[in-house]
Design an enzyme around this catalytic site. Structure first.
Site, PDB file in Angstrom:
ATOM      1  N   HIS A  22      -8.596  39.277 -36.057  1.00  0.00           N
ATOM      2  CA  HIS A  22      -9.063  40.627 -35.692  1.00  0.00           C
ATOM      3  C   HIS A  22      -9.264  41.474 -36.956  1.00  0.00           C
ATOM      4  CE1 HIS A  22      -6.775  40.071 -31.670  1.00  0.00           C
ATOM      5  NE2 HIS A  22      -8.047  40.135 -31.357  1.00  0.00           N
ATOM      6  N   LYS A  46      -4.826  38.979 -18.331  1.00  0.00           N
ATOM      7  CA  LYS A  46      -3.711  38.511 -19.164  1.00  0.00           C
ATOM      8  C   LYS A  46      -2.508  39.439 -19.024  1.00  0.00           C
ATOM      9  CE  LYS A  46      -7.053  37.276 -22.824  1.00  0.00           C
ATOM     10  NZ  LYS A  46      -7.514  37.669 -24.171  1.00  0.00           N
ATOM     11  N   ARG A  95     -15.664  33.454 -32.552  1.00  0.00           N
ATOM     12  CA  ARG A  95     -15.000  32.342 -33.236  1.00  0.00           C
ATOM     13  C   ARG A  95     -15.723  31.027 -33.050  1.00  0.00           C
ATOM     14  NH1 ARG A  95      -9.660  34.317 -30.349  1.00  0.00           N
ATOM     15  NH2 ARG A  95     -11.317  34.599 -28.848  1.00  0.00           N
ATOM     16  N   SER A 132      -4.749  35.520 -29.996  1.00  0.00           N
ATOM     17  CA  SER A 132      -3.474  36.188 -29.688  1.00  0.00           C
ATOM     18  C   SER A 132      -2.664  35.336 -28.719  1.00  0.00           C
ATOM     19  CB  SER A 132      -3.729  37.564 -29.073  1.00  0.00           C
ATOM     20  OG  SER A 132      -4.438  38.381 -29.957  1.00  0.00           O
TER      21      SER A 132
HETATM   22  P1  ADP Z   1     -10.008  40.574 -25.134  1.00  0.00           P
HETATM   23  O1  ADP Z   1      -8.853  40.432 -24.189  1.00  0.00           O
HETATM   24  O2  ADP Z   1     -10.901  41.753 -24.875  1.00  0.00           O
HETATM   25  O3  ADP Z   1     -10.794  39.304 -25.351  1.00  0.00           O
HETATM   26  P2  ADP Z   1      -8.819  40.152 -27.717  1.00  0.00           P
HETATM   27  O4  ADP Z   1      -7.820  41.017 -28.373  1.00  0.00           O
HETATM   28  O5  ADP Z   1      -8.404  38.781 -27.339  1.00  0.00           O
HETATM   29  O6  ADP Z   1      -9.305  41.000 -26.478  1.00  0.00           O
HETATM   30  O7  ADP Z   1     -10.130  40.055 -28.596  1.00  0.00           O
HETATM   31  C1  ADP Z   1     -10.860  41.191 -28.967  1.00  0.00           C
HETATM   32  C2  ADP Z   1     -12.099  40.741 -29.740  1.00  0.00           C
HETATM   33  O8  ADP Z   1     -11.714  40.113 -30.954  1.00  0.00           O
HETATM   34  C3  ADP Z   1     -12.974  39.718 -29.001  1.00  0.00           C
HETATM   35  O9  ADP Z   1     -14.323  39.980 -29.322  1.00  0.00           O
HETATM   36  C4  ADP Z   1     -12.551  38.407 -29.590  1.00  0.00           C
HETATM   37  O10 ADP Z   1     -13.584  37.442 -29.517  1.00  0.00           O
HETATM   38  C5  ADP Z   1     -12.297  38.841 -31.028  1.00  0.00           C
HETATM   39  N1  ADP Z   1     -11.379  37.945 -31.724  1.00  0.00           N
HETATM   40  C6  ADP Z   1     -10.163  37.545 -31.334  1.00  0.00           C
HETATM   41  N2  ADP Z   1      -9.614  36.701 -32.232  1.00  0.00           N
HETATM   42  C7  ADP Z   1     -10.524  36.588 -33.230  1.00  0.00           C
HETATM   43  C8  ADP Z   1     -10.586  35.830 -34.436  1.00  0.00           C
HETATM   44  N3  ADP Z   1      -9.616  35.009 -34.797  1.00  0.00           N
HETATM   45  N4  ADP Z   1     -11.699  35.947 -35.187  1.00  0.00           N
HETATM   46  C9  ADP Z   1     -12.702  36.749 -34.786  1.00  0.00           C
HETATM   47  N5  ADP Z   1     -12.729  37.459 -33.681  1.00  0.00           N
HETATM   48  C10 ADP Z   1     -11.658  37.386 -32.900  1.00  0.00           C
END
Ligand code: ADP
Length: 166
Positions: A22, A46, A95, A132
């Site tokens: 992130h 989730k 990703r 996450s």
């Molecule tokens: P959500 O529950 O909305 O998917 P996340 O916190 O899991 O929320 O992810 C928020 C954003 O960050 C999404 O666009 C996700 O694809 C992106 N994201 C999560 N992990 C990574 C990573 N390792 N690299 C790049 N983008 C990421």
């Protein structure tokens, strides 16, 4: 494109917890837009490990010295929040192809229902497998996730999982 237009983007997510992936997207994103609001929401699909307040606090600690970045909690529809902030665009990270498939659908829906555009940033290669969910799961089983999350998040994760196992 209008020259010198001020661009405000919203990076929405559950950030449960924020990972180095992130952060990578945030650091790349702020080079492109003038203001980036990291919007911490809840994904109804989730169960969250950290409370909304804890998730916001961890991110605030990380971005406090980064100009142009704000952190806020939000509830409800992302597009409504984006409009309420007068932001022009949603920022999301990618990703892999699974993300592309999901994000494509989400972006088209957000444009169809609210006319809100989305822009994407590819993650740094190192973070292509960081999620996450994986941090929470590996952390629960005592695996070493210290390289995948910032130190302040690692410290909080240890405390949180310690208190959960009691
Ligand atoms: P959500 O529950 O909305 O998917 P996340 O916190 O899991 O929320 O992810 C928020 C954003 O960050 C999404 O666009 C996700 O694809 C992106 N994201 C999560 N992990 C990574 C990573 N390792 N690299 C790049 N983008 C990421």
């Amino acid at each position: 494109m209008t020259p010198n237009k001020f661009v405000r983007a919203v990076f929405p997510g559950s950030f449960d917890p924020i990972t180095n992936g992130h952060l990578d997207v945030i650091q790349r994103g702020i080079k492109i837009v003038d203001e980036l609001i990291i919007a911490v929401g809840d994904n109804p699909e989730k169960d969250s490990l950290f409370s909304g307040e804890e998730r916001v606090q961890m991110i605030q600690e990380l971005v406090k010295d980064m100009p142009g970045i704000l952190v806020e909690r939000f509830t409800g529809l992302t597009v409504e929040y984006v409009k309420s902030k007068n932001a022009q665009v949603i920022l999301r990270g990618l990703r892999n192809l699974t993300d592309v498939q999901y994000e494509f659908q989400l972006a088209l829906t957000n444009r169809a229902v609210a006319g809100v555009e989305t822009m994407f940033i590819m993650t740094g290669e190192k973070y292509g497998f960081t999620t996450s969910t994986l941090i929470r799961e590996v952390g629960r089983f005592g695996g070493d996730v210290s390289g995948l999350i910032p130190p302040n998040v690692y410290d909080r994760l240890k405390v949180k999982l310690g208190s959960l196992s009691k």
